[in-house]
Write an enzyme that holds these catalytic residues in place. Structure first.
Site, mmCIF file in Angstrom:
data_model
loop_
_atom_site.group_PDB
_atom_site.id
_atom_site.type_symbol
_atom_site.label_atom_id
_atom_site.label_comp_id
_atom_site.label_asym_id
_atom_site.label_seq_id
_atom_site.Cartn_x
_atom_site.Cartn_y
_atom_site.Cartn_z
ATOM 1 N N GLU A 111 -3.298 -6.670 0.076
ATOM 2 C CA GLU A 111 -3.222 -6.961 1.507
ATOM 3 C C GLU A 111 -4.370 -6.364 2.314
ATOM 4 O O GLU A 111 -4.848 -6.979 3.280
ATOM 5 C CB GLU A 111 -1.880 -6.473 2.061
ATOM 6 N N ARG B 119 3.391 -4.308 -4.900
ATOM 7 C CA ARG B 119 2.746 -4.455 -6.197
ATOM 8 C C ARG B 119 2.193 -3.126 -6.709
ATOM 9 O O ARG B 119 2.244 -2.837 -7.902
ATOM 10 C CB ARG B 119 1.586 -5.461 -6.097
ATOM 11 N N HIS C 222 14.633 -6.901 -4.237
ATOM 12 C CA HIS C 222 13.646 -7.978 -4.261
ATOM 13 C C HIS C 222 13.744 -8.714 -5.600
ATOM 14 O O HIS C 222 13.925 -8.085 -6.650
ATOM 15 C CB HIS C 222 12.249 -7.401 -4.073
#
Length: 385
Positions: free
Chosen positions: A143, A226, A256
């Protein structure tokens, strides 16, 4: 037939809003609504469905039906394949739609590829939630780099805070293109909380958990980053297990669906009577869960903004954050993924009333719930409307 406009009347500007994940949808549905209500603008939406099921939950509650849907999600998709498919897919949409401006949000692969596809076509780009920086290209990964790619392309930067605006100025972004608007997630949170108050059935799926854990303080847990996959995720699971050894608390954990999360949590947490490992929550249920929580343990970005709006302390299971405003304000604290550190920090907030109150009462620096209206006004003004 093409519409006929009065002589000298400006043609409505077409805005293409691109998004693909649940967080993007949450933070953009107030913007889409504000744009649609603004004279002189026509709004089109394209979802990439980078996260299919989680995205659709938000579309449903917001009443959004996308004009274009690329349905790009695949199991275990590599980042390079995802990026290639996004870039070509979004390029084809832009060729067909011919928008006057593209709006992207945040730091996803969809935002990065959307900005790049627009740049290749010389279409102006507006970036919602611009200027967030951690200073480390691998935390959060990928990101941080996605954001940095969007910045030199965009000509409208909607920074949520002064800190984010300062980060853009340090990168020599033209100050005239930077607008401090607040974060649109606060708009979405307020809207959803009001909807639940009017219609409690929207979040009634948590009634059983609320009854089951009545009288216990709830720790809300979310984890999916991640960079935490592997050893970090295992340490987080062990820490949750130790926290759950206390009989005065309960843990609500929307897990998740990524196998890198599910497998680790299944292996370490097993069946704990005071741990509710549940499916990912739609947004109304997540807002209710935040309201039920005593504190939040997360590696998410958006939760660092949402929880303080409801007075909930946030412990961030990351080494860095691109939202330092929360750390400075005292609403959030970085605890990393060290098992002992996580347990110690949670126990401090559970056992030290002064420490808890200091975080719970700290000022939320992320906005007042009117960011979307500010953004729509700036976009329209850019076309002379």
């Amino acid at each position: 037939m093409n519409p006929v406009f009065p002589i000298n009347a400006p043609r409505p500007a077409k805005i293409l809003v691109v998004f693909g994940t649940r967080p993007e949808a949450i933070k953009l549905f107030p913007v889409i609504g504000a744009l649609a209500a603004t004279d002189g603008l026509t709004v089109r939406t394209c979802v990439t469905a980078q996260h299919r099921g989680l995205l659709d939950q938000v579309l449903e509650i917001a009443g959004l039906v996308p004009d274009r849907d690329l349905d790009i999600m695949e199991p275990d998709q590599t980042l390079d394949r995802l990026t290639a498919r996004l870039l070509t897919g979004l390029g084809a949409v832009m060729d067909a739609e011919k928008p006057d401006r593209v709006i992207v949000q945040g730091d996803t692969a969809t935002a990065m590829a959307g900005a790049l596809a627009a740049y290749y076509r010389k279409i102006p780009v507006a970036h919602v939630e611009a200027g967030l920086r951690s200073g480390d290209i691998y935390h959060p990964w990928p990101e941080e780099v996605n954001r940095r790619i969007v910045a030199p392309i965009a000509d409208q930067h909607f920074a949520p805070t002064d800190t984010a605006a300062d980060a853009l100025r340090r990168e020599t972004i033209d100050p005239a293109t930077i607008h401090v608007t607040g974060n649109t997630v606060i708009d979405a949170l307020h809207w959803t909380r009001d909807r639940i108050a009017d219609d409690p059935t929207l979040a009634a799926g948590l009634d059983a958990i609320a009854e089951r854990f009545a009288g216990r303080r709830i720790v809300l847990v979310t984890t999916h980053r991640r960079e935490n996959f592997g050893g970090g995720m295992a340490a987080i699971a062990r820490a949750i297990g130790r926290i759950a050894d206390r009989d005065d608390i309960a843990i609500v954990f929307p897990v998740h669906p990524n196998p890198n999360v599910v497998a680790v949590m299944d292996a370490i947490l097993a069946d704990r009577p005071n741990v509710a490992r549940i499916a990912p929550l739609d947004y109304p249920h997540f807002v209710r869960a935040l309201g039920m929580a005593h504190l939040v343990l997360t590696d998410s970005g958006g939760v660092q903004e949402e929880a303080p709006a409801l007075g909930k302390p946030v412990l961030v299971m990351r080494e860095t954050t691109e939202r330092p405003e929360g750390i400075v304000a005292g609403t959030a604290r970085l605890v990393g993924t060290d098992e002992d550190r996580i347990v110690s920090e949670v126990f401090t907030l559970l056992d030290d009333n002064a420490a808890y109150s200091a975080m719970a009462r700290a000022h939320n620096p992320f906005g007042d719930g009117h960011a979307a209206a500010r953004i729509a006004r700036i976009v329209a003004n850019g076309f002379g409307h």
